[in-house]
Design a protein around this motif. Structure first.
Motif, PDB file in Angstrom:
ATOM      1  N   LEU A  69      78.646  50.897  77.878  1.00  0.00           N
ATOM      2  CA  LEU A  69      78.439  51.182  79.305  1.00  0.00           C
ATOM      3  C   LEU A  69      78.511  49.880  80.107  1.00  0.00           C
ATOM      4  N   GLY A  70      79.098  49.965  81.292  1.00  0.00           N
ATOM      5  CA  GLY A  70      79.056  48.850  82.237  1.00  0.00           C
ATOM      6  C   GLY A  70      79.906  47.655  81.869  1.00  0.00           C
ATOM      7  N   ALA A  71      80.780  47.786  80.869  1.00  0.00           N
ATOM      8  CA  ALA A  71      81.581  46.630  80.445  1.00  0.00           C
ATOM      9  C   ALA A  71      82.810  46.482  81.355  1.00  0.00           C
ATOM     10  N   SER A  72      83.542  45.419  81.161  1.00  0.00           N
ATOM     11  CA  SER A  72      84.785  45.219  81.917  1.00  0.00           C
ATOM     12  C   SER A  72      85.854  44.765  80.936  1.00  0.00           C
ATOM     13  N   GLU A  73      87.064  44.628  81.398  1.00  0.00           N
ATOM     14  CA  GLU A  73      88.120  44.133  80.510  1.00  0.00           C
ATOM     15  C   GLU A  73      87.965  42.631  80.265  1.00  0.00           C
ATOM     16  N   SER A  74      87.042  41.990  80.973  1.00  0.00           N
ATOM     17  CA  SER A  74      86.788  40.565  80.754  1.00  0.00           C
ATOM     18  C   SER A  74      85.767  40.318  79.658  1.00  0.00           C
ATOM     19  N   CYS A  75      84.880  41.300  79.452  1.00  0.00           N
ATOM     20  CA  CYS A  75      83.780  41.076  78.504  1.00  0.00           C
ATOM     21  C   CYS A  75      83.122  42.395  78.130  1.00  0.00           C
ATOM     22  N   ILE A  76      82.922  42.576  76.816  1.00  0.00           N
ATOM     23  CA  ILE A  76      82.222  43.799  76.365  1.00  0.00           C
ATOM     24  C   ILE A  76      80.963  43.429  75.570  1.00  0.00           C
ATOM     25  N   ALA A  77      80.449  42.242  75.821  1.00  0.00           N
ATOM     26  CA  ALA A  77      79.244  41.796  75.109  1.00  0.00           C
ATOM     27  C   ALA A  77      78.020  42.577  75.587  1.00  0.00           C
ATOM     28  N   VAL A  78      76.960  42.562  74.770  1.00  0.00           N
ATOM     29  CA  VAL A  78      75.699  43.200  75.170  1.00  0.00           C
ATOM     30  C   VAL A  78      74.590  42.156  75.289  1.00  0.00           C
ATOM     31  N   HIS A  79      73.584  42.524  76.047  1.00  0.00           N
ATOM     32  CA  HIS A  79      72.409  41.649  76.160  1.00  0.00           C
ATOM     33  C   HIS A  79      71.521  41.860  74.940  1.00  0.00           C
ATOM     34  N   PRO A  80      71.044  40.775  74.321  1.00  0.00           N
ATOM     35  CA  PRO A  80      70.345  40.942  73.049  1.00  0.00           C
ATOM     36  C   PRO A  80      68.825  41.107  73.113  1.00  0.00           C
ATOM     37  N   SER A  81      68.213  40.873  74.263  1.00  0.00           N
ATOM     38  CA  SER A  81      66.743  40.802  74.284  1.00  0.00           C
ATOM     39  C   SER A  81      66.077  42.169  74.190  1.00  0.00           C
ATOM     40  N   ASP A  82      65.056  42.268  73.346  1.00  0.00           N
ATOM     41  CA  ASP A  82      64.224  43.483  73.302  1.00  0.00           C
ATOM     42  C   ASP A  82      63.238  43.488  74.470  1.00  0.00           C
ATOM     43  N   MET A  83      62.603  42.346  74.697  1.00  0.00           N
ATOM     44  CA  MET A  83      61.620  42.260  75.776  1.00  0.00           C
ATOM     45  C   MET A  83      62.219  42.711  77.103  1.00  0.00           C
ATOM     46  N   ALA A  84      63.471  42.301  77.336  1.00  0.00           N
ATOM     47  CA  ALA A  84      64.120  42.593  78.621  1.00  0.00           C
ATOM     48  C   ALA A  84      64.274  44.096  78.851  1.00  0.00           C
ATOM     49  N   VAL A  85      64.430  44.855  77.777  1.00  0.00           N
ATOM     50  CA  VAL A  85      64.605  46.307  77.923  1.00  0.00           C
ATOM     51  C   VAL A  85      63.288  46.931  78.417  1.00  0.00           C
ATOM     52  N   ALA A  86      62.184  46.473  77.837  1.00  0.00           N
ATOM     53  CA  ALA A  86      60.879  46.980  78.286  1.00  0.00           C
ATOM     54  C   ALA A  86      60.614  46.567  79.731  1.00  0.00           C
TER      55      ALA A  86
END
Ligand SMILES: Cc1cc2nc3c(=O)[nH]c(=O)nc-3n(C[C@H](O)[C@H](O)[C@H](O)COP(=O)(O)OP(=O)(O)OC[C@H]3O[C@@H](n4cnc5c(N)ncnc54)[C@H](O)[C@@H]3O)c2cc1C
Length: 327
Positions: free
Chosen positions: A151-168
């Motif tokens: 979700l929310g990716a672009s043709e420039s980058c399909i990386a994900v954010h790794p932090s668990d804390m950030a999700v909470a």
């Protein structure tokens, strides 16, 4: 070898002044930045160690919220009695991250700014990475992309954010407090991390040289909460998919729900449509399934990661049921 200078500061003014030097970076515990420097991914000219700044406290805010200083360690935040009592979701998410040794060192500020674990970003042997080298392309688009975004990716980058804390923190509607040479400001959590668009080298909306001083949590009525992390190993592994679910219940009816997802986008992904579909409803299986389906609407899988669409939905159902005490 890249040479760099290092200074430890004990007041904010010095930190901001030092950070204005070209090529400066703040240094928390270094569990991410130093790794990236060793690998040649990051090459700062000047490190400003902020671990002695006076932001290592957790304290109550007048209206009932909580302020967590940016230098509080992940372990201290997870085990603090007020965090455990009022924000169990945050405590669980922190404890799902890394290992005890890392959590004892890692700071809240550094956790927010840890960088993606995309293989192609981490390994400088790959020439193409728009996040590491803007304009060079994205090797993950046609490469190994099992861990990447749906979700929310672009043709420039399909990386994900790794932090668990950030999700909470996304689910809890936190605010990030920052200081810069122009003064202090508060950034709503939804505006803190960025989607990649054409500028994936920028993970957040922080300005150059701005220092994170604290994270504020508003008062929370979401006493029923569960952080579910699905990963390849039971420990010491980043999320393939994670779900932060928090519920305010009235009997067996949901008064309000908060759902955020990790491991599926360039930033923690708030599933607002799913929250709306749960509000005012009993947690019947068809309601849960509809909410979970809404959360992944518009998902765009790549070659290796279509499984995340199903996995995310099942994880949402299980996280919400567990939060409600049904599982
Ligand atoms: C083996 C391993 C496994 C891991 N597993 C997980 C996991 O499962 N889940 C998870 O969430 N994390 C995981 N992590 C990541 C870990 O949580 C982060 O490395 C850590 O939180 C970063 O905090 P730090 O203080 O060490 O930051 P640093 O490495 O010091 O800094 C990280 C970034 O933040 C910036 N920075 C630091 N403090 C501030 C500040 N106050 N203001 C502005 N900028 C600042 C730095 O300039 C740098 O860019 C893992 C790490 C390792 C090494």
């Amino acid at each position: 070898m890249n040479s760099f200078s290092y200074i430890q500061v004990s007041d904010v003014e010095s930190a901001l002044r030092e950070a204005a030097r070209p090529g400066s970076r703040f240094l928390g515990a270094g569990t991410n930045l130093l790794d990236l420097m060793k690998g040649g991914v990051e090459r700062p000219a000047h490190l400003v160690d902020v671990t002695r700044l006076p932001f290592a406290e957790i304290r109550e805010l007048p209206e009932g919220g909580l302020r967590i200083g940016a230098m509080v360690s992940n372990s201290a935040a997870a085990s603090h009695p007020l965090v455990r009592a009022r924000y169990p979701l945050l405590s669980q998410a922190l404890l799902a991250g890394a290992s005890p040794q890392l959590r004892n060192m890692a700071t809240v500020g550094g956790n927010l700014l840890q960088r993606t674990r995309c293989h192609y970003f981490y390994d400088t042997a790959f020439a193409a990475c728009n996040k590491r080298k803007p304009g060079s392309g994205c090797a993950a688009l046609e490469g190994e992309n099992r861990i990447h975004a749906i979700l929310g990716a672009s043709e420039s980058c399909i990386a994900v954010h790794p932090s668990d804390m950030a999700v909470a923190l996304a689910a809890l509607d936190a605010t990030v407090r920052v200081r810069g040479l122009k003064g202090e400001r508060a950034i709503a959590y939804a505006d803190f991390h960025r989607l990649p668009g054409e500028t994936p080298q920028r993970d957040t909306n922080l300005a150059q040289g701005e220092l994170i001083t604290a994270v504020d949590l508003p008062p929370s009525a979401f006493s029923k909460a569960f952080y579910l992390k699905v990963r390849d190993r039971a420990s010491y592994a980043f999320a393939l998919v994670s779900v932060a679910a928090a519920l305010e219940l009235e009997g067996d009816t949901v008064r309000a729900a908060r759902i955020a997802l990790g491991g599926i986008a360039h930033k923690p992904w708030r599933a607002e449509r799913a929250e709306e579909l749960l509000a005012g409803k009993r947690l019947e299986p068809h309601t849960l399934r509809a909410a979970a389906a809404a959360a992944v609407e518009g998902a765009k899988p790549r070659r290796d990661n279509a499984f995340k669409i199903t996995l995310a939905q099942r994880a949402i159902v299980r996280a919400v049921q567990t939060a409600a005490g049904m599982a």
